[in-house]
Design a protein around this motif. Structure first.
Motif, short mmCIF file in Angstrom:
data_model
loop_
_atom_site.label_atom_id
_atom_site.label_comp_id
_atom_site.label_asym_id
_atom_site.label_seq_id
_atom_site.Cartn_x
_atom_site.Cartn_y
_atom_site.Cartn_z
N GLU A 132 -3.58 5.88 -2.31
CA GLU A 132 -2.43 5.67 -3.19
C GLU A 132 -2.51 6.59 -4.40
O GLU A 132 -1.50 7.15 -4.83
CB GLU A 132 -2.37 4.20 -3.65
N VAL A 156 -4.21 -0.60 -4.96
CA VAL A 156 -4.34 0.77 -5.46
C VAL A 156 -5.69 1.29 -5.00
O VAL A 156 -6.74 0.84 -5.47
CB VAL A 156 -4.23 0.81 -6.99
N TYR A 199 4.56 2.75 -7.52
CA TYR A 199 3.37 3.59 -7.74
C TYR A 199 3.63 4.77 -8.69
O TYR A 199 2.70 5.33 -9.23
CB TYR A 199 2.87 4.14 -6.41
N GLN A 228 -1.68 10.04 -3.13
CA GLN A 228 -0.31 10.14 -2.61
C GLN A 228 0.73 10.13 -3.72
O GLN A 228 1.72 10.85 -3.66
CB GLN A 228 -0.09 8.97 -1.65
N TYR A 229 0.49 9.28 -4.72
CA TYR A 229 1.52 9.12 -5.77
C TYR A 229 1.07 9.68 -7.12
O TYR A 229 1.74 9.46 -8.13
CB TYR A 229 1.87 7.64 -5.93
N THR A 279 -4.91 5.84 5.83
CA THR A 279 -3.72 5.21 5.23
C THR A 279 -3.57 3.80 5.79
O THR A 279 -4.06 3.50 6.88
CB THR A 279 -2.44 6.02 5.55
N LEU A 291 8.32 1.79 -2.94
CA LEU A 291 6.93 2.23 -3.11
C LEU A 291 6.84 3.29 -4.20
O LEU A 291 5.93 3.26 -5.04
CB LEU A 291 6.40 2.81 -1.78
N GLU A 344 0.87 -1.18 0.00
CA GLU A 344 0.00 0.00 0.00
C GLU A 344 0.90 1.22 0.00
O GLU A 344 2.11 1.12 0.21
CB GLU A 344 -0.81 0.08 1.29
N GLY A 345 0.29 2.36 -0.15
CA GLY A 345 1.07 3.59 -0.04
C GLY A 345 1.63 3.73 1.35
O GLY A 345 1.14 3.12 2.31
#
Lengths: 859, 622
Positions: A824, A820, A798, A827-828, A756, A794, A746-747
């Motif tokens: 995520e 995802v 991602y 964040q990415y 999160t 990570l 995960e993120g």
């Protein structure tokens, strides 16, 4: 399981199932507690529940740790059977008596009282949890992550879902206890979280009740030491109820200020004097009985405040049990409390004369060895608690469990048992004819033996834990700049101080320590810290190492030395140090005096008061210590030391204080004189203050549950299903399809943000990187090495990596799934195009809404 | 359960009684041994045998099933380790421990002759030897029969310990205490069925009393009670840890309790229906149902045996409750039958022993012979009746007439020889008929159940076709690699490794297990052989050839009653006069015929559906 939990399963069925399991465990442990706590007035009845829970859980944990059991329902019930057999073997005489007489050796009124108190606490708090079930704030997700990690780890060690590849490195026994009960009751962790908390509330109530009941019901003369049950004493029961309310319902005195302010009472000068952060700035006049709908109760846990030399606020936590329950977390300090009460109860039983000791004092024995050392075997026998080797084993197991439950709690209760061993050792030596110096030597030897046995036994029993645990502790630091401000200390412990004074007044006339003892203890208690702080200040200004260390403390602009600040802070606010140190010195002088008298051959009288004095002494030590020293951790402040020590001090003051209140009110009926009247007045004052503080829990719970609005459920993740159904469905899918140890990427997580790391938190499946701030706290310096390369991996998966690089990362970290979700994506900055890179090298196995799960090929 | 009789253990040499016991044993052994390896291991058996085989040969497989019986696992590991060189032990070899346990169970009444009465004990031995469910479980590589054996041995030991009342019995009592300790230790590690059996033992102690053991006297005689604990604990430890070679296997004990708690039926969906239950009782145990209940009534009516009745009734009640719960499964059936078997033995023994005075045996012989002949002819007409697609009223009438004739013969005999004689003959006749039905059910269940004659005892059975898969893989391997075991095989599994498949492929040396949610997307490379659970999924390479094998069948006799009755079409074509006949024919066609055919002959209108597995092999060898 989760779907079932969220279905139409009745709350009452879940509640009753859990309640039934706890009652079965209590029944299983009852013969054992009847045997080991036989000398207590309640014969250990009130301790049976927590003893059963602890023993069954530790047996399962040991079996699990050594690969002989799995963490599953069957093994949990097998552990119940093992404890039942052991309990029956140890308590066979008690069982036989039960069988013969068809009645418990405790009065039925006492049994009803304990059961009603437990059921009321359990049921009422279950109701509160049902209206505030969401596991979504502060560190609650961390608690759930630990529970799910343990739940999904069939074999030892339990995996850390927030740091794949490593076992849990935290004192996790509390979570273990909850998951064991969950296994037995057939409830998943998200329900166990809430029901378990309610269960613990009930245990806290009866633990406090039982202990103070026992203290007050003990006979006051040594001639009547052989306790016999004649039904519950009303005053002892009232004392027990006071203790239960004080420990578990009352808040600190901030609640009275909050309530007065909410009702428009002007007290500006007082508020400026106490200077509680955000109060009254963030408070409002509402004229509501429950004060406000907001988190006003939070301020009660932050009444202490430290300020650095540049004037910035330093967070200091001063939680107390009722706050923890209103907040609704299942942290180790909350989970440990019933076990702490069990240990104190065991210590009290150890403090009472035992059968083995009585045998040793038989006339022929005493005549045969007047004033001489008795054979080693007898010494050992006399050293063992009631129940012999089994009693010692349970004592070590329960005391050692504190390290595993909440490590901070081990030292004070280890000290309590060592102190008891010293007093008992001196008493037994005196009974055998040894006097003064010889009796003291016996006592000290016994104390050393007991202390060493507790440590060694703990290491042996909990070895698997020690082998996998890491610590952030980095030594001790001096508290040079932040002595506690007295008004804030009084706000925290103001209700306890009159009770402690009443206790001193009660004991003083009987013991009257000579002034040399008082002077020496005062000298030691004040002298050691002052010398220590002086020495540290000198080292900090005179040596290179010291200057370097002290240099990390920022000075205000223009200042060149720390010394003036040390002096200024300590001269302007020394009062908490002086008050707590003075009281501690008086308690120590009294204990010294009492032991010296016993060593001289005087009989021990009023054991209840003596034991309460020990509790008060340890409580005072716990509030005195952070005035001048604290444990070095990742925060670098005394926040955690104050938090953990004050928490135990709250309990100890409430127990000793409840005893003192009832004892003082009893005394005034039989004795006259200024001491008795003063003690009674102080008891009355305590009662007023404690009663006023009892508003904390009902008002806090009403406010936190939004006035008991909404649909009740025990499911702590029902909110995820409502707010993010796709993520909830993904978690369900993983629970069903992913192997328990499958690595689900995960993120990167962020501390205190429940959105999160949802998959690892909800499923216990490990992820690469969770709440790294917390991981760093748990693992200390080793964390940097453990987490190395993970953020980059990570980012590569991602955001930046090509298909081949992703494939390499999957292989390098042995990743099974990539998740995802909305976090995520945000964040990415994932776009369909960047996500396609993942899809090129992985199989899409779950797709709902904006949530997808990819599985690595070839696994 | 019977009045005290002379101690039968004092006699030596061959006696009629011992000869009859020998007959019972030989019969029981034959029933169990015949065709022991004929059927491939069922999923339940493979789940035990495959992990043990993997352990014995030092292999492992991802997500392999956990054995449900720690003791059977230990025995299996030993068995496979001892298997003749060059073979991995066949299906019969895997079932051998169960067979031995089943035979030992048959022997147990011998030790209770003084308690039960010699006649009852002998009858009970025959009933145990040929009971359909016990024979079935004695041929099943699972821990159920082990649990039954140790539980019954524990009950026997308890009884023998209770029977020792004088100082002279001390040696015997000590021996039986040791047996009790070992039996309890082994019971604990026998698997899921052990847990309810522990409750049965607790019931026995609660209702019949705990043995009066003088611990001080034992200690004085150098027999410390702790030794019993060590003995029982040691037996449990050895039995659950593969004889101490795998201490971690002790965790299987807890797992077996979990397994019991969350039995597969719960997770697999609706599981075994209530219809399945009553069909099983009716079809498999008509004798036990009737004579067991009669025996219980007999026990209840006598003061001396009332506590025995209470114990057996409580046991039966507990087992019935478990069977009535939705989590019912076949493993509970022997638990239900066991209390009725001794009760039935009591009934038979007392009935046979209650011969009316002055009975003329020639007359009895003639009556029984004629009745049996008539009953045999009924079976002929039954066959005709159930073969017809419409209700054959003439066949039904003949069957009814023949039954009436048997009744008439008994009535006439009653008028001739008196009521008691007629009742006795009727009882014997009923006994013969029901025993025949029971033993016939045993034969069906243990020896005739196959894809053509599904029994439905277990919902899921392994299809014999998997043996063809193993044979053909070996042939392919020999052709392509020169070695029957060297062909690389990749098995694509949905969630976990299928133990039946694992067991079937155990002789292949290079088996790889992979998870396959969507094998079509998987790049397999050039596997020499590929097994997929979904035949519709074709490997991406066109060079593969596929061949389908049936892996397992799922069938439940309750399905025979589940089809909705379709009156509409028939009634439209019938006039008012024939409407009743038409309705009867529909009921007969859609329900009665199929159900009766299955109940009597285990024939079904169509073959049970089978799950398949597809073997893909490259068209040409690499």
């Amino acid at each position: 399981m989760m779907a079932d939990a969220l279905g139409s399963t009745s709350l009452i069925r879940q509640f009753l199932g859990w309640y039934l399991v706890v009652q079965v465990l209590a029944l299983v442990a009852l013969p054992l507690t009847l045997r080991l706590l036989a000398r207590l007035p309640d014969r250990g009845y009130s301790a049976a529940k927590i003893a059963g829970i602890l023993l069954v859980s530790v047996v399962l944990w040991l079996g699990y740790s050594y690969g002989l059991m799995r963490h599953d329902t069957g093994s949990a019930w097998l552990s119940v059977a093992v404890v039942a057999v052991l309990s029956a073997v140890v308590g066979r005489a008690e069982l036989a008596q039960l069988w013969r007489e068809r009645r418990l050796p405790v009065s039925w009124r006492y049994v009803v009282l304990v059961e009603v108190l437990f059921l009321a606490g359990f049921a009422l708090w279950a109701l509160v949890r049902a209206y505030d079930p969401a596991i979504n704030h502060t560190e609650q997700p961390m608690d759930l992550m630990f529970m799910n990690s343990i739940w999904s780890s069939a074999a030892f060690p339990p995996q850390d879902a927030w740091l794949a590849g490593y076992p849990v490195s935290y004192y996790y026994l509390g979570y273990w206890l909850l998951t064991v009960l969950a296994r037995l009751a057939g409830q998943p962790p998200e329900i166990a979280y809430n029901l378990g908390q309610a269960n613990w509330y009930g245990l806290l109530l009866i633990g406090s009740f039982g202990l103070v009941y026992n203290l007050l019901a003990l006979p006051r003369s040594s001639a009547a030491d052989d306790t016999t049950d004649s039904g519950p004493s009303r005053s002892a029961a009232l004392g027990g109820l006071l203790a239960a309310g004080w420990v578990a319902v009352a808040g600190n005195l901030q609640i009275t200020l909050e309530w007065l302010y909410a009702h428009g009472v002007k007290m500006d000068a007082l508020l400026r004097w106490v200077d509680v952060r955000n109060f009254p700035e963030n408070a409002a006049v509402t004229n509501q009985w429950f004060i406000d709908w907001g988190w006003w109760w939070w301020r009660s846990s932050r009444v202490l405040r430290d300020v650095d030399l540049t004037g910035n606020h330093i967070e200091v936590i001063d939680e107390f049990p009722a706050f923890s329950y209103v907040l609704g977390d299942n942290h180790p300090h909350v989970m440990a409390m019933p076990v702490v009460l069990l240990v104190i109860t065991l210590a009290l039983a150890y403090f009472l004369p035992r059968r083995s000791a009585v045998e040793l004092t038989a006339p022929d024995d005493a005549e045969e060895h007047p004033g001489e050392d008795v054979p080693t075997r007898s010494r050992w026998t006399a050293l063992l608690p009631e129940g012999g080797g089994w009693g010692a084993l349970v004592m070590v197991l329960a005391t050692g469990a504190l390290i595993f439950l909440n490590t901070w709690d081990f030292p004070p209760y280890w000290l309590l048992l060592v102190a008891v061993a010293l007093l008992v050792g001196v008493e037994q030596a005196a009974l055998r004819g040894a006097r003064d110096g010889r009796a003291w030597r016996h006592g000290v030897t016994d104390a050393v033996l007991v202390g060493a046995t507790l440590v060694a036994g703990t290491v042996v029993i909990y070895l698997p834990y020690f082998l996998t645990a890491q610590s952030q502790a980095g030594g001790l630091l001096p508290n040079l700049f932040n002595p506690t401000r007295l008004p804030q200390f009084l706000l925290m412990f103001g209700a306890a101080l009159p009770a402690l004074l009443a206790l001193l007044l009660l004991v003083w006339p009987a013991l009257r320590p000579d002034w040399s003892k008082v002077g020496l203890t005062l000298l030691a208690v004040y002298g050691v810290p002052l010398v220590f702080l002086g020495l540290i200040t000198w080292l900090g200004t005179s040596t290179g190492f010291g200057r370097e260390a002290l240099g990390r403390v920022a000075l205000p602009a223009g200042a060149t030395s720390h010394v003036p600040f040390v002096l200024a802070r300590w001269t302007s606010q020394p009062w908490t140090f002086l008050l707590t140190g003075g009281l501690l010195a008086l308690v120590l002088a009294l204990v010294w005096q009492q032991t010296a008298r016993v060593a001289a051959g005087a009989p021990v009288t009023d054991r209840g008061a003596r034991f309460a004095l020990l509790l008060a002494g340890i409580g005072l030590l716990l509030v005195f210590a952070p005035e001048w020293i604290y444990l070095r951790d990742n925060f670098g402040t005394r926040m955690n030391t104050v938090f953990k020590f004050y928490y135990q001090a709250w309990l100890l003051f409430a127990l000793a204080g409840s005893y003192a209140v009832v004892a003082a009110l009893r005394r005034v009926r039989t004795a006259r004189g200024p001491a008795a009247w003063s003690a009674a007045a102080l008891a009355g004052l305590t009662l007023v203050l404690v009663t006023a503080s009892l508003l904390f829990t009902p008002a806090g719970a009403y406010s936190k549950t939004n006035g008991f609005a909404g649909t009740p459920t025990f499911d702590g993740v029902a909110y995820v299903r409502e707010q993010s159904p796709a993520e909830y469905a993904a978690a369900l899918w993983l629970r069903t399809h992913a192997a328990p140890d499958a690595l689900v990427v995960e993120g990167k997580g962020a501390s205190y943000r429940a959105e999160t790391n949802r998959m690892s938190t909800l499923t216990g499946r490990p992820t690469l990187l969770g709440w790294d701030g917390h991981e760093s706290q748990w693992r200390g310096r080793a964390y940097g090495r453990m987490a190395a390369g993970r953020p980059e991996a990570l980012d590569l998966i991602y955001r930046s990596g090509g298909p081949l690089q992703i494939q390499e990362a999957l292989a390098r970290w042995d990743i099974d799934y990539v998740y995802v979700g909305p976090t995520e994506r945000a964040q990415y900055g994932l776009t369909p195009a960047t996500e396609a890179r993942i899809a090129q090298v992985m199989d899409l196995v779950f797709d709902q809404g904006d949530v997808r799960i990819y599985r690595r090929r070839g696994t | 359960m019977a009045e005290a009789q002379p101690n039968s253990t004092s006699r030596t040499g061959i006696t009629l009684e011992r000869a009859l016991y020998a007959v019972a044993l030989v019969t029981g052994l034959a029933a169990r041994l015949f065709g022991l390896g004929a059927a491939p291991l069922a999923p339940l058996e493979a789940a035990n045998a495959w992990p043990a085989w993997l352990k014995a040969v030092g292999l492992s497989a991802p997500l392999a099933a956990e054995p449900s019986s720690p003791l059977m696992y230990s025995l299996h590991v030993l068995m496979f380790w001892l298997a003749p060189t060059g073979t991995s032990g066949g299906d019969a070899w895997a079932r051998l421990p169960a067979l031995v346990a089943g035979m030992a169970l048959v022997l147990l009444p011998w030790f209770l002759r003084d308690r039960l009465g010699r006649g009852t004990a002998l009858v009970l031995t025959f009933l145990l030897a040929l009971d359909p469910w016990l024979v079935t479980f004695s041929r099943l590589a699972d821990g159920t029969i082990l649990a039954l054996l140790w539980a019954m041995l524990a009950l026997v030991a308890l009884e023998r310990t209770r029977m020792a009342t004088t100082a002279a019995d001390a040696d015997g009592q000590w021996r039986w205490l040791q047996v009790l300790a070992v039996a309890l230790g082994l019971l604990l590690v026998s698997g899921a069925t052990a847990w309810p059996l522990l409750a049965v033992i607790a019931l026995n102690v609660a209702l019949l009393g705990s043995p009066r053991v003088d611990l001080d006297r034992l200690r004085a005689a150098g027999r410390p009670p702790l030794f019993l604990l060590i003995l029982g604990g040691g037996a449990a430890l050895l039995g659950s840890t593969v004889w101490l070679a795998q201490p971690g296997a002790l965790s299987n004990v807890g797992a077996s309790l979990s397994w019991w708690w969350q039995r597969p039926a719960i997770e697999a969906g609706p599981g075994y229906s209530f219809t399945w239950l009553w069909l099983r009782l009716l079809v498999d145990q008509p004798f036990v149902l009737v004579f067991g209940v009669i025996g219980l009534v007999m026990l209840a009516r006598r003061g001396a045996t009332r506590r025995d009745f209470l114990f057996l009734a409580a046991w039966l009640g507990m087992a019935s409750l478990l069977l009535l719960l939705p989590t019912r499964d076949p493993l509970l059936l022997p638990l239900w039958a066991m209390p009725l078997l001794p009760a039935a033995a009591v009934a038979v023994d007392r009935w046979i022993g209650r011969v009316p005075a002055g009975l003329a045996w020639q007359e009895v012989g003639i009556v029984l012979l004629v009745s049996v002949a008539l009953l045999l002819s009924i079976t002929f007409w039954l066959r005709i009746w159930v073969a017809a697609f419409q209700v054959d009223f003439s066949a039904l009438a003949i069957v009814t007439l023949l039954l009436a004739a048997v009744a008439l013969i008994v009535v006439v005999y009653g008028l001739w020889a008196g009521g008691p004689a007629a009742r006795w003959v009727l009882g014997v006749l009923l006994m013969l008929v029901l025993l025949t039905a029971n033993w016939s059910a045993m034969w069906h269940l243990a020896h005739e159940a196959d894809a053509m004659h599904p029994d439905g005892f277990f919902l899921v059975e392994t299809h014999p076709d998997v043996r063809n898969l193993a044979t053909e893989l070996a042939t392919l391997s020999a052709q392509r690699t020169g070695d029957a075991a060297e062909l690389p095989v990749q098995v694509q599994m949905a969630a976990s490794a299928d133990p039946v498949l694992g067991w079937t492929l155990r002789d292949m040396g290079r088996v790889a297990w992979v998870l396959a949610p969507d094998p079509a997307q998987r790049s397999n490379g050039r596997q020499a052989a590929l097994l997929t659970e979904d035949a519709a999924v074709v490997p991406d390479s066109v060079a593969y050839m596929g061949s389908v094998y049936r892996l397992r069948t799922t069938w439940d006799p309750a399905q025979l009653t589940a089809r909705p009755l379709d009156f509409a079409g028939v009634l439209e074509q019938s006039d008012g006069r024939n409407r009743l006949d038409a309705q009867a024919n529909v009921i007969w066609r859609d329900r009665g015929r199929d159900l009766l055919r299955w109940m009597i002959y285990r024939e079904t209108p169509q073959l049970p559906p089978a799950e398949t597995i597809t073997l893909w092999v490259p068209a040409t060898a690499e």
